[in-house]
Design a protein around this motif. Structure first.
Motif, PDB file in Angstrom:
ATOM      1  N   VAL A   1       0.530  -8.044  -0.027  1.00  0.00           N
ATOM      2  CA  VAL A   1       1.121  -8.919   0.984  1.00  0.00           C
ATOM      3  C   VAL A   1       2.180  -8.163   1.782  1.00  0.00           C
ATOM      4  O   VAL A   1       2.209  -8.209   3.020  1.00  0.00           O
ATOM      5  CB  VAL A   1       1.727 -10.186   0.335  1.00  0.00           C
ATOM      6  N   ALA A   2       3.047  -7.438   1.067  1.00  0.00           N
ATOM      7  CA  ALA A   2       4.103  -6.677   1.742  1.00  0.00           C
ATOM      8  C   ALA A   2       3.499  -5.655   2.694  1.00  0.00           C
ATOM      9  O   ALA A   2       3.957  -5.495   3.832  1.00  0.00           O
ATOM     10  CB  ALA A   2       4.998  -5.992   0.710  1.00  0.00           C
ATOM     11  N   ALA A   3       2.462  -4.968   2.237  1.00  0.00           N
ATOM     12  CA  ALA A   3       1.824  -3.951   3.080  1.00  0.00           C
ATOM     13  C   ALA A   3       1.164  -4.589   4.299  1.00  0.00           C
ATOM     14  O   ALA A   3       1.235  -4.054   5.411  1.00  0.00           O
ATOM     15  CB  ALA A   3       0.802  -3.163   2.259  1.00  0.00           C
ATOM     16  N   ALA A   4       0.557  -5.751   4.120  1.00  0.00           N
ATOM     17  CA  ALA A   4      -0.160  -6.399   5.220  1.00  0.00           C
ATOM     18  C   ALA A   4       0.799  -6.943   6.278  1.00  0.00           C
ATOM     19  O   ALA A   4       0.558  -6.816   7.478  1.00  0.00           O
ATOM     20  CB  ALA A   4      -1.038  -7.532   4.687  1.00  0.00           C
ATOM     21  N   VAL A   5       1.907  -7.542   5.826  1.00  0.00           N
ATOM     22  CA  VAL A   5       2.866  -8.120   6.779  1.00  0.00           C
ATOM     23  C   VAL A   5       3.601  -7.014   7.536  1.00  0.00           C
ATOM     24  O   VAL A   5       3.956  -7.170   8.697  1.00  0.00           O
ATOM     25  CB  VAL A   5       3.851  -9.069   6.055  1.00  0.00           C
ATOM     26  N   GLY A   6       3.817  -5.879   6.852  1.00  0.00           N
ATOM     27  CA  GLY A   6       4.514  -4.778   7.516  1.00  0.00           C
ATOM     28  C   GLY A   6       5.999  -5.043   7.607  1.00  0.00           C
ATOM     29  O   GLY A   6       6.623  -5.409   6.606  1.00  0.00           O
ATOM     30  N   GLU A   7       6.572  -4.896   8.789  1.00  0.00           N
ATOM     31  CA  GLU A   7       8.007  -5.166   8.976  1.00  0.00           C
ATOM     32  C   GLU A   7       8.350  -6.538   8.387  1.00  0.00           C
ATOM     33  O   GLU A   7       7.768  -7.554   8.784  1.00  0.00           O
ATOM     34  CB  GLU A   7       8.309  -5.149  10.474  1.00  0.00           C
ATOM     35  N   PRO A   8       9.293  -6.592   7.417  1.00  0.00           N
ATOM     36  CA  PRO A   8       9.609  -7.886   6.791  1.00  0.00           C
ATOM     37  C   PRO A   8      10.077  -8.921   7.812  1.00  0.00           C
ATOM     38  O   PRO A   8      10.724  -8.583   8.802  1.00  0.00           O
ATOM     39  CB  PRO A   8      10.741  -7.523   5.814  1.00  0.00           C
ATOM     40  N   VAL A   9       9.739 -10.177   7.551  1.00  0.00           N
ATOM     41  CA  VAL A   9      10.023 -11.256   8.502  1.00  0.00           C
ATOM     42  C   VAL A   9      11.257 -12.064   8.093  1.00  0.00           C
ATOM     43  O   VAL A   9      11.710 -11.997   6.950  1.00  0.00           O
ATOM     44  CB  VAL A   9       8.814 -12.210   8.625  1.00  0.00           C
ATOM     45  N   ASP A  10      11.772 -12.838   9.039  1.00  0.00           N
ATOM     46  CA  ASP A  10      12.967 -13.651   8.779  1.00  0.00           C
ATOM     47  C   ASP A  10      12.650 -14.898   7.959  1.00  0.00           C
ATOM     48  O   ASP A  10      13.475 -15.364   7.179  1.00  0.00           O
ATOM     49  CB  ASP A  10      13.602 -14.075  10.109  1.00  0.00           C
TER      50      ASP A  10
END
Lengths: 344, 344
Positions: free
Chosen positions: B251-260
């Motif tokens: 999930v972390a890899a797919a989302v990329g830049e972390p979101v708010d």
């Protein structure tokens, strides 16, 4: 960050089963005492079991200390970590830094006395003394063994002005007062606050944190007259009331006028609905008990048509260790409640 | 309010076992169709089972529809409500108002077509047709019977411009978009938002609500290429990515830049850590899945030293029903994703 680096940072390389999950989700970790370049090895001297976990183990074994000891030993040997499979919770540990990898970012030095502020549910742990010095009758477990910290773990160097067992007890719950302070700060002008389980460790620290954050009316909810007497003497709350936290209607009646912020620090299941009923429309409930049921909270609020914001208490808030130790040092009422729980 | 009045408002007088608890905590309710002065009786036409509950029942019985039907019937007969004892969740129902007590504050009139917006886990329910018209293979259950609303229950009168089954599906998850809108509003200027389970009912409505609330970058996380194609065609997200929500590192890899802000709408256990890892420091995670584990969320965030605010998704936010139906009406992408899930 490359995914391999993220993996190492979080300790994924220590997971044996199932492969590729995070350490907390793992059924088994590798507690090998040999460290990688970004790891730290701790010589463990004491475990502090999570209250909900100890209570479950103690009740499951009818309070038989030997059986509880064997159960804890069995969990650590089979899982490579102290992760209670029933409650899903762990606790924390203290020890001395034994070896620091050259690329560890934690700033620790061999010889530092430390407490880990990440859960035992994700900390590789090996016990080498068979828990021979523990009677199985309390949450604090003297032992010998080794534990591993990852790059993104958190450990606090223990202060030299607070007894080790006290510091351990305070640090174990330091997420609660830090989060309470933040929530009260954000809740507007002098919000009223109720704390369920107010005479316990996290409860009394949360009351002190709420006062510091300029809360208005402060209500401490406790379970019996003995706790009420102790909390009144501590002077941490404006009102001290007695109610069974698992009886929602009793909690609502005891708190009276609903409050803006309710902090749940009791370690028994079933406190969700009382917390919601005690909270005013538009208010906030913070759940710190590991015995909290997600669905009971979500469906309870919906079922009571309660417009409240409900927070999963996060054990990590930046600065939480220093804040909790500071509250302990300068609040006589907090010391009066915590010290007797530790000195046994 | 006197405690007796509070009891009646919340339906405590309908609890058979154990006495004196709230209806959701009860093991058994009294579904007697005779109403009190502040109650409302609904002639039930359809149940909509909670997704997590239906999934558990279906898996427990190997997808055998007859066995699933018998299990649901058994739960309702023994408990007086559709409260899945394994998942702790229920669902909601539609029907027609049959009788209104003279002191009911709900504003309903006999003949109104309504959907209950409180969970089936606390709604007294009697089934009179043996579920003969249901094949046990879907969440929507055509039936006949009666249900009781209390003074503090919530029911929405069904609109005449939306098909009943569609309205039911939308209202079942209407808490998610309403809470998402609120969280995104409070998260500052154009916060980035990720939705896990973005192609589902609550997921696509949450994406639409986030867009309405002036979110920045919108990421929809889905489980496979089929969902990705559908979500891309719906045009509700800026980025559509595929990941197994139960694999935190994926999930972390797919989302990329972390979101708010991360909104969790998947109905399987184990999505807690991925949601935390996908969220930026200081950000917020809202959990809407009834499969969420409280301790996995709390300990996961702590174990990853993640300073994120985690919310228990509250099914009730004032105005949630109108907001969700409005999003459905004016968002072609939402209709394109929800309609095929209902028309079977």
């Amino acid at each position: 960050m490359a995914i391999d680096a993220l993996h190492r940072t979080l300790g994924v390389h220590r997971v044996l089963e199932p492969p590729g999950v995070l350490p907390q989700a793992a059924t088994r970790l590798d507690p090998d005492p040999r460290i990688g370049p970004d790891e730290v090895r701790i010589a463990v001297s004491r475990l502090n079991l999570d209250a909900a976990s100890f209570r479950q183990l103690s009740e499951a074994h009818g309070g038989d200390g030997d059986a509880v000891r064997a159960a804890v030993l069995g969990i650590v040997e089979s899982r490579g970590k102290m992760h209670n499979p029933v409650t899903g919770s762990g606790g924390m540990l203290v020890g001395v830094v034994e070896e620091v990898g050259p690329r560890s970012p934690l700033g620790l030095v061999p010889g530092d006395p430390v407490a880990t502020l990440v859960s035992l549910t994700l900390t590789p742990l090996r016990i080498t003394d068979g828990l021979a010095r523990w009677d199985g009758r309390g949450e604090q477990v003297p032992t010998s063994g080794t534990a591993i910290l990852f790059a993104r773990s958190i450990a606090a160097v223990l202060p030299d002005d607070v007894p080790q067992q006290v510091a351990l007890a305070v640090l174990d719950v330091c997420g609660a007062p830090a989060a309470t302070e933040r929530v009260v700060h954000r809740a507007g002008h002098r919000p009223s606050v109720a704390v369920l389980g107010a005479a316990g460790k996290s409860g009394c620290l949360s009351l002190a944190a709420a006062r510091d954050a300029r809360a208005g009316r402060l209500v401490g909810v406790v379970r019996d007259a003995t706790e009420a007497t102790a909390l009144r003497a501590a002077g941490l709350a404006d009102d001290v009331v007695v109610a069974d936290a698992t009886d929602p209607l009793a909690v609502a009646a005891a708190v009276g006028e609903p409050v803006d912020v309710t902090v749940v620090c009791v370690d028994v299941p079933g406190a969700e609905h009382g917390a919601v009923l005690a909270t005013a429309e538009g208010g906030t409930v913070v759940f710190f008990s590991m015995a909290t049921s997600f669905s009971a909270a979500a469906l309870g609020a919906e079922g009571m048509a309660a417009d409240v914001t409900m927070l999963v208490g996060n054990g990590y808030t930046p600065g939480h260790a220093a804040l909790a130790l500071d509250l302990y040092r300068r609040t006589p009422g907090v010391r009066a409640l915590i010290d007797p729980r530790v000195a046994r």
